[in-house]
Design an enzyme around this catalytic site. Sequence first.
Site, short mmCIF file in Angstrom:
data_model
loop_
_atom_site.label_atom_id
_atom_site.label_comp_id
_atom_site.label_asym_id
_atom_site.label_seq_id
_atom_site.Cartn_x
_atom_site.Cartn_y
_atom_site.Cartn_z
N ASP A 84 40.90 -46.89 25.31
CA ASP A 84 40.65 -47.67 23.86
C ASP A 84 39.65 -48.85 24.39
OD1 ASP A 84 40.86 -49.50 21.94
OD2 ASP A 84 43.11 -49.68 21.90
N LYS B 224 35.17 -55.95 16.24
CA LYS B 224 35.22 -56.92 17.33
C LYS B 224 34.04 -57.04 17.62
CE LYS B 224 39.71 -55.44 17.70
NZ LYS B 224 40.38 -56.57 17.08
N TRP C 74 48.33 -53.38 22.48
CA TRP C 74 47.91 -52.13 22.39
C TRP C 74 48.17 -50.94 22.81
CZ3 TRP C 74 46.82 -52.90 17.37
CH2 TRP C 74 46.68 -53.77 17.00
#
Length: 399
Positions: free
Chosen positions: A210, A234, A139
């Site tokens: 992030d 999530k 990511w």
Amino acid sequence: MRVCCTIAKEVPPAAAHKAAAAPQFEEQQQQEQEQEYGSRVINFAAGPAILPANVIKKAQSELYNWRGSGMSIMEMSHRGKEFLSVIQQAEADLRDLLKIPENYEVLFLQGGATTQFSAIPLNLCTSDDTADFIVTGSWGDKAFKEAQKYCKGKVVWTGKAEKYSSIPNQSELNVTVGAKYLHICANETIHGVEYKDYPSTGNDTLLVADMSSNFCSKPVDVSKFGLIYAGAQKNIGPAGVTIVIVRKDLIGKAQPSTPIMMDYKIHSENRSLYNTPPCFAIYMCGLVFGDLLSQGGLEAIERKNVEKAELLYDAIDASEGFYKCPVEKNVRSLMNVPFTMATPEMEAQFIKEASAQGMVQLKGHRSVGGIRASIYNAMPRAGVERLVAHMKAFQARHI
Ligand code: PMP
């Protein structure tokens, strides 16, 4: 009663119940689970992922007629007083949970964390500015590649050669003097590496994180960051809403070509209501925030998360190599626990047998294989205990 703790180790999910000749106390627990959980599985998905059962039930009870309004949340105007109360409460509760200082804006946006990969450089940098990236997994790598289009992106550390199993120490970092920001991925969802301490950037370089897969899993000192962002799906809600927490003085300097939907100033001036927001997703996040507060806030949540993760990592480490976690011990994720076994065939068998017992979504990400158990806030300890019991039983049958 808090529903999310009612999965008991002795209680298999609905499909498996029928075959089991359960003693009386187990039957009683099965009935309780049927009442509380119905046919729900133990969901180890990485995202969209498990949500607290009591939150799902609350949403269900309010779905048809939200608090006497005669409408569901999905049917009401985003500018009406009902929805305004929902989004305002969600923001207030999030501020409370993360102790977000007054000089930070909270934005409820769309487009997923992926959109922020471009929105962040567009808002924080000119095209000549440098942004540094520590790449501890896929990511972070994606965030870097996208940012390069809008500023001078630079990787100052990458764990690629070691298959993303570690996080650099401060001494290993060579942050660019004058860089606008340093980007980190606080928890790499695929590789299972998580920062325990955040790097210091020095000078005026902002720290940007992030936090998609560990948002609200533990307390965070927001004041250390210029910007924090997280896709909701999530730990805190359904897919569809992305949360950005950004220091107010950083807003209003977007590059001229920034699409209006990516300009933080527009969203800040309009309190996240410039256009139609993802109303239902925001409502669900609000319910989750309320639930986290009622559990005692993020200190209490972190304690539970540490306990759950320890159970699982201890089982891996005690297996004498039968199960292996590739991540360095000091940066193992509390949220996503990857592990491998001797062969892919054995892993497939493990996953198949787990699934027959109601434990689903344990397959590792397609890019890395293996097994990954995502144990977000809403995963009850009993769910992890069941997985550990399966690991032990499986090992006993295969050595
Ligand atoms: N960052 C992290 C850490 C993620 O786990 C994900 C999604 N798995 C993303 C970014 C991308 O999020 P989205 O799908 O919301 O764009």
